[in-house]
Design a protein around this motif. Structure first.
Motif, PDB file in Angstrom:
ATOM      1  N   GLU A   1     -17.067   1.820  -0.216  1.00  0.00           N
ATOM      2  CA  GLU A   1     -16.185   1.243   0.783  1.00  0.00           C
ATOM      3  C   GLU A   1     -16.849   1.335   2.156  1.00  0.00           C
ATOM      4  O   GLU A   1     -17.842   2.038   2.332  1.00  0.00           O
ATOM      5  CB  GLU A   1     -14.843   1.968   0.775  1.00  0.00           C
TER       6      GLU A   1
ATOM      7  N   PHE B   1      -0.746  -5.260  -0.921  1.00  0.00           N
ATOM      8  CA  PHE B   1      -1.830  -4.756  -1.750  1.00  0.00           C
ATOM      9  C   PHE B   1      -2.090  -5.671  -2.953  1.00  0.00           C
ATOM     10  O   PHE B   1      -3.238  -5.918  -3.320  1.00  0.00           O
ATOM     11  CB  PHE B   1      -1.498  -3.344  -2.242  1.00  0.00           C
TER      12      PHE B   1
ATOM     13  N   SER C   1       0.826  -1.205   0.000  1.00  0.00           N
ATOM     14  CA  SER C   1       0.000   0.000   0.000  1.00  0.00           C
ATOM     15  C   SER C   1       0.857   1.250   0.000  1.00  0.00           C
ATOM     16  O   SER C   1       0.562   2.237  -0.687  1.00  0.00           O
ATOM     17  CB  SER C   1      -0.936   0.006   1.205  1.00  0.00           C
TER      18      SER C   1
ATOM     19  N   GLN D   1     -11.856  -4.149  -1.773  1.00  0.00           N
ATOM     20  CA  GLN D   1     -11.903  -2.924  -0.993  1.00  0.00           C
ATOM     21  C   GLN D   1     -13.312  -2.374  -0.834  1.00  0.00           C
ATOM     22  O   GLN D   1     -13.542  -1.443  -0.060  1.00  0.00           O
ATOM     23  CB  GLN D   1     -10.994  -1.853  -1.623  1.00  0.00           C
TER      24      GLN D   1
ATOM     25  N   SER E   1      -3.975  -9.190   0.628  1.00  0.00           N
ATOM     26  CA  SER E   1      -4.035  -8.372   1.834  1.00  0.00           C
ATOM     27  C   SER E   1      -3.176  -9.027   2.898  1.00  0.00           C
ATOM     28  O   SER E   1      -2.631 -10.113   2.709  1.00  0.00           O
ATOM     29  CB  SER E   1      -5.488  -8.223   2.310  1.00  0.00           C
TER      30      SER E   1
END
Length: 608
Positions: A536, A133, A106, A515, A146
């Motif tokens: 989100e 990510f 990320s 996400q 993740s």
């Protein structure tokens, strides 16, 4: 990506070719020799035509500076990571395989120094940490991931040179998300669907296989090599390549580039020497479709050569379209929706707001509809009754009767009945029945006959929406579980059962919007791209494009009108988006703002 019929749309891949400038990553040159080690911040965005190169290690650099400089060098445009290797010992450089994978975090990787004893003055260790990510594997395939990343880098003091160097490190490359977006470009490789019939006219059906290659490091050659190696693992069971097994670029070929006439010549090894003309033309068509948008002006002609240098075959764009159906078989003539009288209507071309009922019972009859799907040839349409219980298939011909239902749901409420149906490129019709007592995904061959229940062994939740890709080998599903909805892409596997009827299943389902907590609507919007409406956790509704591999394509997301409930797009990317929102039916053309078409209308669709 583009459509067959009206000429393909060129989408310039700015920055794939080398510009006239260069930038040095100088972060390592200003590093202190001691003190706390900071995370590697992603490189500021550069002019996309500028090549970025890293600084080699300075004389007498400390361990911190070596680690920092190496991580910076991984984000540069060195073709073989020559500068990055200068931070390694000779043995570590021999063992390191940067092409094995690219791990995307990320933010940039954060090196954390590890404890060492007072006696160990000639070695250091650092743990590279961050939030994972995505990963791009050795086949160039992108996968969202993740979790926490943590790998160790070890340094030693070279006794001959008295310089610190890295002697142990994880395989592959690691970088932050923004550096990845600057360094890599998504490219669609094209193969042929292996388990669906040929298109009308005998054309093979192509299927897109998106991969990521380094954008400024000979992207054409990297893409061709990736194409020759065959489909990625996810797509391989339902796709085939015309290139023979073991095919590769010819001996000594290190770089490929089109000439000033946009023609690309590709020398191949001896595996191609006995290829016939028909097979060679199919190989060349795959190359043309794959490379059409990779260069600023596009590759418009391909020549393949044998290992001895003689020409094997040559192909241009117009002949490639005869060989294979690329994207939609033809450009849709109309946009469709259900009007305020619950009839299926169609909009005139060229952005017209004038609409008329479709010919046949779905437009002219008295049966009220809640949703519909128009076959890709626009000769038939499937309509779901207003109560969601019954499915009809009617020719789009004046006076055509409604006929009998082809499928009935026994769900007790409207929300527990049939979804909007979807047609694949072979003319088969797909729909989900949300009846809690008998949830199922159903396919009707050519929109008729005994419904075929599709096996979904990987499905965890209830299907809320179905969209089949034009290629007939990929399917997009909105799946609800525990109050949350996700967009999942599955592979359509087809066999012949013991009774002689098709046995169809959806396998290898994967979420492409991890996400998003809620996905409201989606539609195919290209050969490997979908447009998605969702939000989100704790966020507001938004509209975005997403690739079938879960990555976000380059470019701006479309603006989202207020309260979007349904969205329609075409695989032909030149055509506008159409949505059902709080303002009714609205349309978004390229370079424009959302425009209201009609207040009283729902369920917009393109053919498919």
């Amino acid at each position: 990506m583009g459509a067959v019929g009206g000429g393909r749309r060129r989408v310039p891949r700015t920055g794939v070719f080398v510009g006239c400038g260069a930038v040095l990553l100088a972060g390592c040159a200003s590093m202190p020799d001691s003190g706390d080690l900071r995370g590697v911040e992603s490189t500021p965005r550069q002019d996309p035509q500028v090549r970025v190169f890293a600084m080699p290690p300075r004389e007498n650099s400390g361990p911190e500076e070596i680690v920092q400089g190496f991580l910076e060098a991984l984000t540069s445009d060195d073709p073989q990571y020559e500068t990055a290797r200068k931070y390694l010992t000779a043995g570590a450089s021999r063992r390191w395989r940067p092409d094995l994978s690219t791990t995307v975090l990320s933010d940039g990787p954060n090196p954390v120094p590890q404890h060492r004893s007072r006696e160990a003055a000639d070695d250091y260790s650092y743990t590279l940490t961050g939030s994972k990510f995505a990963v791009v594997d050795g086949q160039h395939a992108y996968t969202p991931v993740s979790g926490t990343y943590g790998r160790t880098v070890h340094l030693t003091l070279d006794k001959k040179t008295d310089q610190w160097r890295i002697d142990s490190l994880p395989q592959g490359v690691i970088m932050g998300r923004s550096d990845f977006q600057r360094n890599y470009v998504s490219v669609n490789k094209y193969y042929y669907a292996s388990n669906v019939p040929a298109a009308e006219g005998g054309q093979l059906r192509t299927v897109a296989d998106p991969v990521y290659v380094r954008s400024k490091v000979d992207a054409v050659t990297s893409t061709v090599r990736a194409l020759l190696k065959g489909p990625t693992r996810w797509l391989d069971p339902v796709a085939t390549s015309s290139f023979p097994s073991g095919i590769a670029l010819g001996k000594g070929v290190t770089s490929l580039s089109p000439d000033d006439q946009n023609k690309l010549t590709v020398p191949l090894n001896d595996k191609a020497d006995r290829v016939g003309r028909t097979q060679c033309s199919r190989m060349a068509a795959q190359l043309l479709f794959t490379l059409q948008d990779l260069t600023p002006t596009g590759v418009t002609q391909v020549e393949l050569r044998r290992s001895d240098g003689r020409k094997l075959c040559e192909l241009n764009e117009s002949r490639a379209e005869i060989i294979a159906s690329h994207g939609t078989a033809r450009r849709p003539e109309y946009e469709y929706f259900v009007d305020g009288k619950q009839r299926l209507v169609r909009l005139g071309g060229s952005g017209s707001n004038q609409f008329t009922p479709v010919p046949g019972a779905l437009g002219e009859g008295n049966r009220k509809l809640r949703a519909a799907a128009v076959a890709r040839d626009e000769d038939r349409a499937a309509g779901v009754s207003f109560d969601g219980q019954s499915l009809y298939v009617v020719p789009l011909v004046a006076g055509a009767p409604l006929g009998n239902t082809v499928l009935t749901s026994r769900g007790l409420s409207e929300n527990d009945r049939l979804t909007t149906p979807s047609w694949d490129g072979a003319g088969d019709l797909w729909v989900a029945d949300r009846d809690p007592k008998n949830p199922r995904l159903v396919m009707l061959e050519q929109g008729a006959g005994q419904p075929i229940e599709v096996r979904t062994p990987d499905l965890d939740g209830r299907i809320e929406a179905v969209r089949v890709a034009a290629d007939g080998v990929r399917i997009a599903l909105i799946v609800e579980k525990d109050g949350k909805t996700s967009l999942q892409i599955g592979r359509i596997d087809r066999e012949t059962g013991a009774d002689g009827r098709p046995a169809v299943s959806i396998s290898a389902l994967r979420s492409v919007t991890p996400q998003l907590e809620e996905v409201t609507a989606m539609s195919w919007a290209g050969d490997s791209r979908l447009v998605v409406v969702g939000r989100e956790s704790g966020g507001v509704q938004q509209m975005r494009y997403v690739q079938v591999d879960g990555s976000m394509p380059a470019g701006n997301a479309p603006p989202s009108p207020t309260g979007v409930k349904q969205i329609a797009a075409s695989e032909d990317e030149r055509l506008p988006l159409v949505a059902y929102s709080e303002d009714g039916i609205v349309r978004l053309s390229s370079g424009a703002q959302w425009q209201k078409v009609v207040k009283a209308g729902t369920a917009p669709v393109y053919p498919g």
